[in-house]
Design an enzyme around this catalytic site. Sequence first.
Site, PDB file in Angstrom:
ATOM      1  CB  THR A 191      23.876 113.172-114.922  1.00 13.47           C
ATOM      2  OG1 THR A 191      23.743 112.445-113.704  1.00 13.47           O
ATOM      3  CG2 THR A 191      22.631 112.987-115.779  1.00 13.47           C
ATOM      4  N   GLY A 198      44.657 118.070-122.271  1.00 16.74           N
ATOM      5  CA  GLY A 198      43.291 117.617-122.033  1.00 16.74           C
ATOM      6  C   GLY A 198      43.220 116.399-121.132  1.00 16.74           C
ATOM      7  CE  LYS A 251      37.244 106.013-111.563  1.00 18.95           C
ATOM      8  NZ  LYS A 251      38.394 106.555-112.289  1.00 18.95           N
TER       9      LYS A 251
END
Lengths: 182, 317
Positions: free
Chosen positions: B77, B187, B205
Amino acid sequence: MCRGDGLMSESEDVHAYTVRLELTDRPGELLRALEPIAETGGNLLSIFHERGNLTPRGDIPVEVDLEATPERFEAIVDALKAADITVIEAGSDRYSEEIVVVLVGHLVETDLSHTLSRIQEASGASIKDFALSAPEGEDAASSARLRMATEAGKGEEILGAIREIAAEKELSVIEPLGEVGR
Amino acid sequence: MKLAVLGAGAVGASVAELASQYGHTVTALADSQSAVVDPDGIDVSTALERKQTEGTVGDAEPDEALSGTYDVLVEATPTTLGEAEPGFSHVTEALSQDKHVVLANKGPVAERYSEVRKAEEASDGTVLFEATVGGAMPVLSTIADFDADKITAVRGVLNGTANFILSRMAAEGLGYEHVLAEAQDLGVAETDPSFDVDGTDAALKCVILANVLSEGTEFTLEDAVVEGIRDLPSSALDLATEDGKTIRLIGEVSDDGVRVGPRLIEENTALTVTGTRNIVQIETTHAGVLNISGRGAGGPETASAVFADIGRLPHEE
Protein backbone atom coordinates in the site's frame (compact mmCIF):
# COMPACT_ATOMS: atom_id res chain seq x y z
CA MET A 1 47.46 19.17 -3.70
CA CYS A 2 50.03 17.33 -1.67
CA ARG A 3 52.67 18.27 -4.18
CA GLY A 4 56.06 16.79 -3.74
CA ASP A 5 55.08 13.97 -1.41
CA GLY A 6 58.08 11.72 -1.11
CA LEU A 7 60.19 13.93 -3.35
CA MET A 8 61.35 16.36 -0.72
CA SER A 9 65.06 15.80 -1.36
CA GLU A 10 64.96 16.80 -5.00
CA SER A 11 65.87 20.43 -5.38
CA GLU A 12 64.03 20.73 -8.70
CA ASP A 13 60.86 19.81 -6.87
CA VAL A 14 58.20 22.52 -7.05
CA HIS A 15 56.14 23.22 -3.93
CA ALA A 16 53.05 25.28 -3.27
CA TYR A 17 53.67 28.21 -0.97
CA THR A 18 51.52 30.85 0.62
CA VAL A 19 52.80 34.30 1.39
CA ARG A 20 50.84 36.80 3.46
CA LEU A 21 51.77 40.39 2.83
CA GLU A 22 50.60 43.73 4.11
CA LEU A 23 50.68 46.48 1.52
CA THR A 24 50.53 50.22 1.97
CA ASP A 25 47.30 51.60 0.48
CA ARG A 26 49.00 53.30 -2.44
CA PRO A 27 48.64 52.83 -6.20
CA GLY A 28 51.13 50.40 -7.67
CA GLU A 29 51.90 48.60 -4.42
CA LEU A 30 50.36 45.29 -5.48
CA LEU A 31 52.33 45.29 -8.72
CA ARG A 32 55.50 46.17 -6.79
CA ALA A 33 54.91 43.15 -4.54
CA LEU A 34 54.28 40.76 -7.39
CA GLU A 35 57.30 41.74 -9.45
CA PRO A 36 59.87 40.03 -7.25
CA ILE A 37 57.83 36.83 -7.42
CA ALA A 38 57.63 36.80 -11.20
CA GLU A 39 61.23 37.92 -11.66
CA THR A 40 62.56 35.24 -9.36
CA GLY A 41 60.77 32.50 -11.26
CA GLY A 42 57.78 31.85 -9.01
CA ASN A 43 54.57 30.65 -10.60
CA LEU A 44 51.62 32.69 -9.30
CA LEU A 45 48.61 30.53 -8.44
CA SER A 46 46.26 33.04 -6.89
CA ILE A 47 46.15 36.42 -5.23
CA PHE A 48 43.62 37.32 -2.59
CA HIS A 49 43.49 41.05 -2.13
CA GLU A 50 41.39 41.97 0.87
CA ARG A 51 40.75 45.58 -0.04
CA GLY A 52 37.78 46.03 2.26
CA ASN A 53 39.60 44.66 5.27
CA LEU A 54 42.37 47.00 6.42
CA THR A 55 44.82 46.14 9.16
CA PRO A 56 44.93 48.41 12.25
CA ARG A 57 47.82 50.25 10.58
CA GLY A 58 45.67 50.93 7.54
CA ASP A 59 47.49 48.40 5.36
CA ILE A 60 45.83 45.99 2.97
CA PRO A 61 46.32 42.29 3.66
CA VAL A 62 47.19 40.28 0.57
CA GLU A 63 47.59 36.55 0.35
CA VAL A 64 49.56 35.10 -2.52
CA ASP A 65 49.68 31.42 -3.43
CA LEU A 66 52.54 30.44 -5.66
CA GLU A 67 54.62 27.54 -6.80
CA ALA A 68 58.40 27.50 -6.77
CA THR A 69 61.35 25.34 -5.86
CA PRO A 70 62.52 25.78 -2.25
CA GLU A 71 65.62 27.71 -3.42
CA ARG A 72 63.60 30.07 -5.54
CA PHE A 73 61.05 30.56 -2.80
CA GLU A 74 63.80 31.70 -0.42
CA ALA A 75 65.01 34.12 -3.06
CA ILE A 76 61.45 35.43 -3.50
CA VAL A 77 61.06 36.15 0.21
CA ASP A 78 64.47 37.88 0.29
CA ALA A 79 63.53 39.97 -2.74
CA LEU A 80 60.23 40.99 -1.15
CA LYS A 81 61.98 42.07 2.03
CA ALA A 82 64.63 43.93 0.05
CA ALA A 83 61.83 45.84 -1.68
CA ASP A 84 60.45 46.86 1.74
CA ILE A 85 57.32 44.78 1.38
CA THR A 86 55.95 43.60 4.72
CA VAL A 87 55.98 39.81 4.75
CA ILE A 88 53.74 38.56 7.58
CA GLU A 89 54.00 34.90 6.89
CA ALA A 90 55.74 32.76 4.35
CA GLY A 91 55.31 29.05 4.52
CA SER A 92 55.36 25.98 2.43
CA ASP A 93 52.73 23.33 2.05
CA ARG A 94 50.45 25.04 4.49
CA TYR A 95 47.56 24.35 2.20
CA SER A 96 47.35 20.81 1.06
CA GLU A 97 43.65 20.15 0.87
CA GLU A 98 41.22 21.71 -1.54
CA ILE A 99 37.51 22.20 -0.96
CA VAL A 100 34.99 23.30 -3.55
CA VAL A 101 31.50 24.44 -2.56
CA VAL A 102 28.66 26.07 -4.45
CA LEU A 103 26.63 28.75 -2.67
CA VAL A 104 23.09 29.39 -3.84
CA GLY A 105 20.75 32.24 -2.96
CA HIS A 106 20.59 36.01 -3.06
CA LEU A 107 24.35 36.36 -3.15
CA VAL A 108 24.63 39.85 -4.52
CA GLU A 109 21.97 41.40 -2.27
CA THR A 110 23.52 39.82 0.81
CA ASP A 111 26.89 41.46 0.11
CA LEU A 112 28.98 38.87 -1.62
CA SER A 113 32.38 40.33 -0.80
CA HIS A 114 31.42 40.49 2.86
CA THR A 115 30.32 36.85 2.67
CA LEU A 116 33.63 35.86 1.13
CA SER A 117 35.81 37.69 3.61
CA ARG A 118 33.72 36.30 6.50
CA ILE A 119 34.27 32.79 5.14
CA GLN A 120 37.97 33.40 4.75
CA GLU A 121 38.30 34.88 8.24
CA ALA A 122 36.16 32.35 10.06
CA SER A 123 37.59 29.28 8.38
CA GLY A 124 41.22 30.30 8.04
CA ALA A 125 41.06 28.90 4.52
CA SER A 126 42.38 30.71 1.52
CA ILE A 127 39.96 31.30 -1.35
CA LYS A 128 41.83 30.21 -4.46
CA ASP A 129 39.21 31.01 -6.99
CA PHE A 130 35.70 32.14 -7.22
CA ALA A 131 33.02 32.17 -9.95
CA LEU A 132 29.63 33.82 -9.87
CA SER A 133 26.71 32.94 -12.11
CA ALA A 134 23.61 35.10 -11.95
CA PRO A 135 22.03 34.61 -15.36
CA GLU A 136 18.51 35.44 -14.25
CA GLY A 137 19.26 38.89 -12.90
CA GLU A 138 19.29 40.16 -9.36
CA ASP A 139 15.81 39.00 -8.35
CA ALA A 140 16.43 35.31 -8.92
CA ALA A 141 18.77 33.10 -6.95
CA SER A 142 22.35 33.18 -8.13
CA SER A 143 25.15 30.70 -7.61
CA ALA A 144 28.80 31.02 -6.72
CA ARG A 145 31.54 28.43 -6.79
CA LEU A 146 34.33 28.77 -4.25
CA ARG A 147 37.55 26.84 -4.35
CA MET A 148 39.41 26.97 -1.07
CA ALA A 149 42.80 25.75 -0.02
CA THR A 150 43.17 24.52 3.50
CA GLU A 151 45.41 22.54 5.78
CA ALA A 152 44.95 18.80 5.56
CA GLY A 153 42.22 17.50 7.83
CA LYS A 154 40.60 20.90 8.32
CA GLY A 155 37.87 20.33 5.74
CA GLU A 156 35.02 19.57 8.13
CA GLU A 157 35.86 22.60 10.28
CA ILE A 158 35.80 24.86 7.26
CA LEU A 159 32.51 23.48 6.01
CA GLY A 160 31.08 24.12 9.47
CA ALA A 161 32.14 27.77 9.31
CA ILE A 162 30.68 28.15 5.83
CA ARG A 163 27.40 26.56 6.91
CA GLU A 164 27.09 29.04 9.75
CA ILE A 165 27.73 32.11 7.64
CA ALA A 166 25.43 30.83 4.89
CA ALA A 167 22.64 30.20 7.40
CA GLU A 168 22.94 33.79 8.68
CA LYS A 169 22.54 35.09 5.14
CA GLU A 170 19.91 32.53 4.16
CA LEU A 171 22.12 31.02 1.48
CA SER A 172 22.27 27.33 0.81
CA VAL A 173 25.56 25.50 0.60
CA ILE A 174 26.04 22.64 -1.79
CA GLU A 175 28.80 20.75 -0.09
CA PRO A 176 31.23 18.35 -1.66
CA LEU A 177 30.78 14.70 -0.90
CA GLY A 178 33.81 13.39 0.94
CA GLU A 179 35.68 10.37 -0.34
CA VAL A 180 34.42 7.01 0.84
CA GLY A 181 36.87 4.88 2.71
CA ARG A 182 38.95 7.80 3.91
CA MET B 1 3.79 -19.94 -1.19
CA LYS B 2 0.37 -18.39 -0.90
CA LEU B 3 0.45 -14.62 -1.13
CA ALA B 4 -1.98 -12.00 0.14
CA VAL B 5 -1.16 -8.81 -1.73
CA LEU B 6 -2.29 -5.55 -0.17
CA GLY B 7 -2.14 -2.60 -2.53
CA ALA B 8 -3.01 -2.75 -6.21
CA GLY B 9 -0.83 0.09 -7.45
CA ALA B 10 2.17 -0.41 -9.74
CA VAL B 11 4.04 -2.67 -7.28
CA GLY B 12 1.08 -4.65 -5.90
CA ALA B 13 -0.27 -5.28 -9.40
CA SER B 14 3.14 -6.44 -10.65
CA VAL B 15 3.56 -8.81 -7.70
CA ALA B 16 0.12 -10.30 -8.40
CA GLU B 17 0.80 -10.54 -12.13
CA LEU B 18 4.24 -12.14 -11.85
CA ALA B 19 3.63 -14.41 -8.83
CA SER B 20 2.92 -17.53 -10.87
CA GLN B 21 6.24 -17.14 -12.72
CA TYR B 22 7.97 -17.50 -9.34
CA GLY B 23 5.86 -20.50 -8.36
CA HIS B 24 3.56 -18.66 -5.96
CA THR B 25 -0.21 -18.44 -5.73
CA VAL B 26 -2.05 -15.20 -5.02
CA THR B 27 -4.88 -16.02 -2.63
CA ALA B 28 -5.90 -12.43 -1.95
CA LEU B 29 -5.52 -9.03 -3.58
CA ALA B 30 -6.85 -5.84 -2.03
CA ASP B 31 -6.83 -2.13 -2.68
CA SER B 32 -8.12 0.49 -0.25
CA GLN B 33 -11.77 -0.08 -1.25
CA SER B 34 -12.13 -3.75 -2.09
CA ALA B 35 -10.62 -7.21 -2.17
CA VAL B 36 -10.77 -10.49 -4.01
CA VAL B 37 -10.08 -13.61 -1.97
CA ASP B 38 -9.81 -17.29 -2.92
CA PRO B 39 -7.82 -19.87 -0.92
CA ASP B 40 -7.15 -21.77 -4.18
CA GLY B 41 -5.84 -18.72 -5.99
CA ILE B 42 -7.59 -15.68 -7.41
CA ASP B 43 -7.93 -14.87 -11.08
CA VAL B 44 -5.33 -12.11 -11.18
CA SER B 45 -5.96 -10.76 -14.67
CA THR B 46 -9.72 -10.43 -14.07
CA ALA B 47 -9.08 -8.58 -10.82
CA LEU B 48 -6.58 -6.19 -12.42
CA GLU B 49 -8.86 -5.57 -15.38
CA ARG B 50 -11.68 -4.75 -13.01
CA LYS B 51 -9.34 -2.37 -11.18
CA GLN B 52 -8.77 -0.59 -14.49
CA THR B 53 -12.41 -0.36 -15.50
CA GLU B 54 -14.31 -0.11 -12.20
CA GLY B 55 -11.64 1.01 -9.74
CA THR B 56 -12.13 -2.03 -7.50
CA VAL B 57 -10.47 -5.45 -7.57
CA GLY B 58 -13.42 -7.50 -6.31
CA ASP B 59 -16.55 -7.61 -4.16
CA ALA B 60 -14.98 -8.53 -0.82
CA GLU B 61 -14.08 -6.04 1.92
CA PRO B 62 -10.36 -5.09 2.06
CA ASP B 63 -10.06 -6.62 5.57
CA GLU B 64 -10.95 -10.06 4.27
CA ALA B 65 -7.62 -10.24 2.46
CA LEU B 66 -5.79 -10.12 5.81
CA SER B 67 -7.91 -12.77 7.49
CA GLY B 68 -7.90 -15.24 4.57
CA THR B 69 -5.57 -18.10 3.74
CA TYR B 70 -1.97 -17.10 2.98
CA ASP B 71 1.65 -17.70 3.97
CA VAL B 72 3.05 -14.29 3.16
CA LEU B 73 1.52 -10.84 3.38
CA VAL B 74 2.91 -8.58 0.67
CA GLU B 75 2.36 -5.04 1.95
CA ALA B 76 2.42 -2.73 -1.06
CA THR B 77 0.00 0.00 0.00
CA PRO B 78 1.20 3.61 -0.42
CA THR B 79 3.92 4.77 1.98
CA THR B 80 2.54 6.99 4.73
CA LEU B 81 4.48 8.96 7.32
CA GLY B 82 4.09 9.35 11.08
CA GLU B 83 1.88 6.49 12.27
CA ALA B 84 2.54 4.74 8.95
CA GLU B 85 -1.05 3.54 8.78
CA PRO B 86 -2.73 1.48 7.51
CA GLY B 87 0.49 -0.34 6.57
CA PHE B 88 1.69 -0.73 10.15
CA SER B 89 -1.55 -2.38 11.32
CA HIS B 90 -1.48 -4.72 8.32
CA VAL B 91 2.01 -5.83 9.36
CA THR B 92 1.16 -6.42 13.02
CA GLU B 93 -2.11 -8.16 12.14
CA ALA B 94 -0.36 -10.63 9.81
CA LEU B 95 2.42 -11.22 12.37
CA SER B 96 -0.13 -11.88 15.12
CA GLN B 97 -1.40 -14.69 12.89
CA ASP B 98 2.22 -15.95 12.60
CA LYS B 99 2.34 -15.09 8.91
CA HIS B 100 5.40 -13.75 7.10
CA VAL B 101 5.43 -10.16 5.91
CA VAL B 102 7.26 -8.74 2.90
CA LEU B 103 7.10 -4.97 2.66
CA ALA B 104 7.28 -2.70 -0.35
CA ASN B 105 5.74 0.07 1.77
CA LYS B 106 8.50 2.11 3.47
CA GLY B 107 6.34 3.64 6.20
CA PRO B 108 6.35 0.91 8.87
CA VAL B 109 10.12 0.25 8.76
CA ALA B 110 11.06 3.93 8.43
CA GLU B 111 8.72 5.37 11.05
CA ARG B 112 8.05 2.51 13.50
CA TYR B 113 10.99 0.16 13.08
CA SER B 114 11.37 -1.05 16.66
CA GLU B 115 7.64 -1.74 16.98
CA VAL B 116 7.77 -3.81 13.79
CA ARG B 117 10.76 -5.72 15.15
CA LYS B 118 9.02 -6.30 18.47
CA ALA B 119 5.91 -7.65 16.73
CA GLU B 120 8.17 -9.89 14.66
CA GLU B 121 9.89 -11.27 17.79
CA ALA B 122 6.54 -12.21 19.27
CA SER B 123 5.54 -13.99 16.06
CA ASP B 124 6.62 -17.10 14.17
CA GLY B 125 6.54 -14.93 11.07
CA THR B 126 9.50 -13.09 9.55
CA VAL B 127 9.55 -9.53 8.19
CA LEU B 128 11.65 -8.67 5.12
CA PHE B 129 11.70 -5.38 3.22
CA GLU B 130 14.30 -5.43 0.43
CA ALA B 131 11.87 -3.64 -1.90
CA THR B 132 11.77 -0.56 0.34
CA VAL B 133 15.36 0.47 -0.46
CA GLY B 134 16.45 0.87 -4.05
CA GLY B 135 13.75 -1.08 -5.88
CA ALA B 136 15.31 -4.02 -7.70
CA MET B 137 18.79 -3.52 -6.22
CA PRO B 138 19.87 -6.06 -3.59
CA VAL B 139 20.90 -3.53 -0.95
CA LEU B 140 19.49 -4.86 2.32
CA SER B 141 20.35 -8.48 1.51
CA THR B 142 23.94 -7.44 0.71
CA ILE B 143 24.13 -5.65 4.05
CA ALA B 144 22.74 -8.73 5.77
CA ASP B 145 25.26 -10.95 3.99
CA PHE B 146 28.18 -8.73 4.96
CA ASP B 147 26.79 -8.26 8.48
CA ALA B 148 25.65 -4.78 9.50
CA ASP B 149 28.57 -4.68 11.98
CA LYS B 150 31.09 -4.77 9.17
CA ILE B 151 29.60 -1.82 7.34
CA THR B 152 30.76 1.66 8.21
CA ALA B 153 28.65 3.82 5.91
CA VAL B 154 26.19 3.73 3.04
CA ARG B 155 25.57 6.49 0.54
CA GLY B 156 24.00 6.84 -2.82
CA VAL B 157 21.51 8.12 -5.30
CA LEU B 158 18.22 6.75 -4.06
CA ASN B 159 15.61 8.69 -5.96
CA GLY B 160 15.28 8.25 -9.70
CA THR B 161 13.03 11.26 -10.23
CA ALA B 162 15.41 13.71 -8.56
CA ASN B 163 18.36 12.14 -10.37
CA PHE B 164 16.57 12.41 -13.71
CA ILE B 165 15.84 16.09 -13.09
CA LEU B 166 19.38 16.93 -11.99
CA SER B 167 21.07 15.01 -14.77
CA ARG B 168 18.83 16.67 -17.38
CA MET B 169 19.42 20.12 -15.88
CA ALA B 170 23.18 19.54 -15.99
CA ALA B 171 23.24 18.06 -19.50
CA GLU B 172 20.86 20.53 -21.16
CA GLY B 173 21.38 23.67 -19.09
CA LEU B 174 17.63 23.81 -18.49
CA GLY B 175 15.82 25.17 -15.44
CA TYR B 176 14.19 23.08 -12.75
CA GLU B 177 10.58 23.87 -13.68
CA HIS B 178 11.19 23.05 -17.34
CA VAL B 179 12.79 19.68 -16.62
CA LEU B 180 10.17 18.82 -14.00
CA ALA B 181 7.37 19.40 -16.55
CA GLU B 182 9.25 17.19 -19.00
CA ALA B 183 9.65 14.48 -16.35
CA GLN B 184 5.94 14.66 -15.60
CA ASP B 185 5.12 14.25 -19.31
CA LEU B 186 7.36 11.19 -19.44
CA GLY B 187 5.76 9.72 -16.32
CA VAL B 188 9.08 9.93 -14.46
CA ALA B 189 7.69 12.48 -12.00
CA GLU B 190 4.30 12.47 -10.39
CA THR B 191 1.77 15.31 -10.63
CA ASP B 192 2.72 16.18 -7.08
CA PRO B 193 6.47 15.53 -7.09
CA SER B 194 7.08 16.72 -3.49
CA PHE B 195 7.94 13.31 -2.10
CA ASP B 196 10.74 12.92 -4.64
CA VAL B 197 12.08 16.46 -5.12
CA ASP B 198 11.95 17.43 -1.44
CA GLY B 199 14.15 14.46 -0.61
CA THR B 200 11.54 12.68 1.54
CA ASP B 201 11.60 9.44 -0.44
CA ALA B 202 15.41 9.23 -0.41
CA ALA B 203 15.41 10.11 3.29
CA LEU B 204 12.97 7.30 4.13
CA LYS B 205 15.26 4.82 2.38
CA CYS B 206 18.24 6.15 4.29
CA VAL B 207 16.32 5.97 7.57
CA ILE B 208 15.52 2.31 6.84
CA LEU B 209 19.22 1.71 6.11
CA ALA B 210 20.15 3.46 9.37
CA ASN B 211 17.71 1.25 11.29
CA VAL B 212 19.22 -1.88 9.77
CA LEU B 213 22.81 -0.74 10.31
CA SER B 214 22.46 0.55 13.84
CA GLU B 215 20.53 -2.30 15.46
CA GLY B 216 19.48 -0.74 18.75
CA THR B 217 19.15 2.95 18.00
CA GLU B 218 15.90 3.70 16.21
CA PHE B 219 15.73 6.30 13.47
CA THR B 220 12.66 7.95 11.98
CA LEU B 221 12.26 10.57 9.28
CA GLU B 222 12.50 13.24 11.99
CA ASP B 223 16.10 12.23 12.71
CA ALA B 224 17.17 12.85 9.13
CA VAL B 225 18.61 16.14 7.89
CA VAL B 226 16.83 16.57 4.56
CA GLU B 227 17.20 19.13 1.82
CA GLY B 228 15.52 18.89 -1.58
CA ILE B 229 16.34 20.14 -5.07
CA ARG B 230 13.36 22.44 -5.72
CA ASP B 231 15.30 25.69 -5.28
CA LEU B 232 18.40 24.66 -7.16
CA PRO B 233 19.05 27.13 -10.00
CA SER B 234 20.57 25.84 -13.22
CA SER B 235 23.44 28.29 -12.64
CA ALA B 236 24.61 26.08 -9.74
CA LEU B 237 24.80 23.09 -12.08
CA ASP B 238 26.61 25.19 -14.69
CA LEU B 239 29.26 26.20 -12.17
CA ALA B 240 29.69 22.59 -11.09
CA THR B 241 30.02 21.42 -14.72
CA GLU B 242 32.64 24.10 -15.44
CA ASP B 243 34.74 22.55 -12.71
CA GLY B 244 34.36 18.93 -13.88
CA LYS B 245 31.74 18.27 -11.23
CA THR B 246 28.01 17.91 -11.02
CA ILE B 247 25.26 18.06 -8.40
CA ARG B 248 23.20 15.06 -7.34
CA LEU B 249 20.73 14.37 -4.56
CA ILE B 250 22.79 12.14 -2.29
CA GLY B 251 21.65 10.18 0.73
CA GLU B 252 24.20 9.32 3.40
CA VAL B 253 24.03 7.04 6.40
CA SER B 254 27.04 7.12 8.70
CA ASP B 255 28.04 7.56 12.33
CA ASP B 256 26.96 11.17 11.91
CA GLY B 257 23.39 10.07 11.22
CA VAL B 258 21.18 10.37 8.17
CA ARG B 259 21.57 13.17 5.71
CA VAL B 260 19.98 13.81 2.30
CA GLY B 261 20.72 16.81 0.13
CA PRO B 262 22.16 18.08 -3.14
CA ARG B 263 25.92 17.54 -3.14
CA LEU B 264 28.84 18.34 -5.38
CA ILE B 265 30.37 15.20 -6.85
CA GLU B 266 32.93 14.51 -9.56
CA GLU B 267 31.33 14.27 -12.99
CA ASN B 268 32.67 10.84 -13.84
CA THR B 269 32.51 8.50 -10.90
CA ALA B 270 30.51 5.42 -10.08
CA LEU B 271 28.15 7.58 -8.06
CA THR B 272 27.32 9.84 -10.98
CA VAL B 273 24.55 7.77 -12.52
CA THR B 274 22.28 9.50 -15.02
CA GLY B 275 18.55 9.41 -15.65
CA THR B 276 16.36 7.45 -13.29
CA ARG B 277 19.10 4.97 -12.40
CA ASN B 278 19.99 4.53 -8.73
CA ILE B 279 23.24 3.58 -7.05
CA VAL B 280 24.21 2.62 -3.54
CA GLN B 281 27.78 2.53 -2.25
CA ILE B 282 28.40 0.34 0.76
CA GLU B 283 31.58 1.00 2.70
CA THR B 284 32.72 -2.18 4.39
CA THR B 285 35.34 -2.81 7.06
CA HIS B 286 37.19 -5.58 5.23
CA ALA B 287 36.20 -5.33 1.59
CA GLY B 288 36.43 -1.69 0.58
CA VAL B 289 33.53 -0.11 -1.21
CA LEU B 290 30.80 -2.04 -3.01
CA ASN B 291 28.70 -0.37 -5.68
CA ILE B 292 25.22 -1.61 -6.41
CA SER B 293 23.48 0.11 -9.27
CA GLY B 294 20.23 -0.48 -11.10
CA ARG B 295 16.59 0.42 -11.33
CA GLY B 296 15.40 1.89 -8.08
CA ALA B 297 11.70 2.06 -8.86
CA GLY B 298 8.99 0.67 -11.10
CA GLY B 299 6.38 -2.08 -10.74
CA PRO B 300 8.14 -5.20 -12.07
CA GLU B 301 11.52 -3.97 -10.73
CA THR B 302 10.24 -3.54 -7.19
CA ALA B 303 8.22 -6.75 -7.48
CA SER B 304 11.50 -8.56 -8.26
CA ALA B 305 12.82 -7.50 -4.86
CA VAL B 306 9.59 -8.70 -3.25
CA PHE B 307 10.05 -12.13 -4.84
CA ALA B 308 13.68 -12.22 -3.76
CA ASP B 309 12.50 -11.65 -0.17
CA ILE B 310 9.83 -14.34 -0.46
CA GLY B 311 12.55 -16.72 -1.62
CA ARG B 312 14.59 -15.90 1.50
CA LEU B 313 11.79 -16.59 3.94
CA PRO B 314 12.17 -19.64 6.14
CA HIS B 315 9.93 -22.39 4.83
CA GLU B 316 9.19 -26.03 5.64
CA GLU B 317 10.55 -28.53 3.19
